[in-house]
Design an enzyme around this catalytic site. Structure first.
Site, PDB file in Angstrom:
ATOM      1  N   TYR A   1     -16.305   4.544   8.098  1.00 49.77           N
ATOM      2  CA  TYR A   1     -14.875   4.844   8.173  1.00 49.77           C
ATOM      3  C   TYR A   1     -14.589   5.995   9.141  1.00 49.77           C
ATOM      4  CZ  TYR A   1     -10.017   4.883   6.896  1.00 49.77           C
ATOM      5  OH  TYR A   1      -8.647   4.789   6.966  1.00 49.77           O
TER       6      TYR A   1
ATOM      7  N   ALA B   1      -1.284  -1.005   9.111  1.00 49.58           N
ATOM      8  CA  ALA B   1      -2.686  -1.433   9.178  1.00 49.58           C
ATOM      9  C   ALA B   1      -2.681  -2.893   9.612  1.00 49.58           C
ATOM     10  CB  ALA B   1      -3.364  -1.275   7.822  1.00 49.58           C
TER      11      ALA B   1
ATOM     12  N   GLY C   1       0.801  -1.218   0.000  1.00 52.13           N
ATOM     13  CA  GLY C   1       0.000   0.000   0.000  1.00 52.13           C
ATOM     14  C   GLY C   1       0.833   1.267   0.000  1.00 52.13           C
TER      15      GLY C   1
END
Length: 406
Positions: A245, A147, A59
């Site tokens: 979110y 993450a 990412g």
């Protein structure tokens, strides 16, 4: 030799294997996409800025690593937690790391990759020792891009688990899935609200606690250079996904991350004339984002609106390094956050995406969203659907982790 044909078998957005050659090509393409700095007076290799990227294999963390190496000429270390090849292939991040290390060495960058639990003090000690022994004992930059589903507190041994839940009430949203034949479907899913200590657990994993612990650990070893800067990579996103979110459990963790940045900044200014920031990045297809209800549909629609004007992670992180190193002015918002997502959140773009979201159905989604692009992006997370790769040919899967050189 462990050459074999690697097939792209998957369960939804999760693939069972990764393709080494595809992962390598994607890393090479990312490196090539970074503009040549075309600057005179780049420091010699042993005077280049020393950087640490935590979460360097996937990412935005991968983009930060490659952009830092190719654009800013950094040396230093990257940390990630990847699975080695065995009965199955290694994880995609394993192969991406090997490819990144090869390119770094080819271009004369002294960069070491460590594989382990970034939340542990054991790995923090390993990194501190490395910085002290190999890089002169001073760190110029730390990029935090983690993450994770869970984190074990090194002090208490308690393991926390993060959850993707709204706060206050259940959340119903459209989402995009693909059936067993690869046909797209727009369906509705419902996610129950956070209960018990869900918020606290998620903040403990995804908030700023571990970022601050890294700074504490390195500062305790006197490893922060004068003018040291650190940045945590974050996301705000669209009002369309805010309930799950930014206003959900993950949003609570992001708010904690931003408060941590403010606290760290106050401290670093006094201690080393340094700075701590968050960088708000734009939407992308990542292994983390595809797990969030509604995000797949949103990103596919966003691409349908923007097309090639959608800014990829490597371009965003190139901008970040330019700002961190002073090549470009530091551009922060009223809350002292670097904003690399302005292309995504303009009113015109969000209105166009919202209109498509409102009318999206299984029948009309091919006309509204960039489905082919999205499907390719998901496959490329694991090294598949990469142009120029012969997926019918056997490939070596037993790729070693990059070894340190003296």
């Amino acid at each position: 030799m462990t050459e074999r044909i690697v097939s792209s078998r998957s369960r939804g957005f999760l693939f069972l294997d990764s393709h080494p050659a595809g992962c390598t090509r994607l890393v090479q393409d990312m490196w090539q996409a970074v503009p040549d700095p075309a600057r005179q007076g780049r420091p010699d290799a042993d005077e280049a800025p020393v950087a640490l990227v935590i979460g360097s294999s996937a990412g935005y963390g991968l983009a930060a690593t490659i952009a830092g190496l190719a654009r800013a000429g950094i040396r230093g270390a990257g940390v990630s937690f990847e699975k080695a090849p065995g009965r199955r292939t290694g994880t995609a991040g394993w192969y991406r790391t090997a490819a990144t290390a090869e390119l770094a060495a080819k271009h004369g960058r002294d960069f070491v990759f460590l594989n382990g639990d970034a939340f542990s003090d054991t790995l923090k000690d390993q990194v501190a020792d490395l910085l002290d022994e190999r890089f002169g004992g001073k760190l110029d930059y730390l990029v935090y891009s983690v993450a994770a589903p869970r984190r074990t507190d090194p002090d208490t041994g308690v393991t926390f688990a993060s959850v993707l839940k709204p706060i206050g009430e259940a959340y119903r949203t459209k989402t995009l899935v693909f059936d067993g034949e690869g046909a797209p479907e727009v369906t509705t899913v419902e996610t129950g609200p956070a209960e018990g200590d869900d918020i606290e657990q998620t903040v403990a994993v995804m908030g700023g606690t571990d970022w601050a612990r890294w700074i504490d650990h390195l500062a305790g070893r006197d490893l922060l250079a004068q003018g040291f800067a650190t940045v945590a990579l974050s996301y705000i996103g669209s009002p369309l996904t805010a309930s799950i979110y930014r206003q959900g459990t993950i949003g609570a963790a992001k708010a904690h991350l931003e408060q941590t940045a403010r606290d760290l900044n106050d401290r670093l200014v006094k201690e080393v004339d340094g700075r701590a920031l968050t960088s708000v990045n734009g939407a992308a297809v990542t292994q983390s984002s595809t797990a969030i209800p509604g995000i797949a549909l949103y990103v596919a629609l966003l691409r349908g609106v923007l097309g090639d004007a959608m800014v990829p992670p490597i371009a965003q992180l190139t901008q970040l390094w330019d700002q961190l190193t002073g090549t470009a002015p530091l551009d922060v918002d009223d809350e002292d956050r670097i904003r690399l997502d302005t292309w995504e959140l303009t009113p015109a773009v969000q209105e166009a995406v919202a209109e498509r979201w409102k009318t999206a159905t299984t029948e009309n989604i091919p006309a509204l969203a960039a489905l082919d692009w999205f499907a390719v992006q998901v496959q490329q997370l694991y090294g598949f659907a990469v142009p120029g790769i012969d997926y019918a040919a056997p490939v070596e899967t037993d790729v070693p982790w990059p070894q340190r050189t003296t």
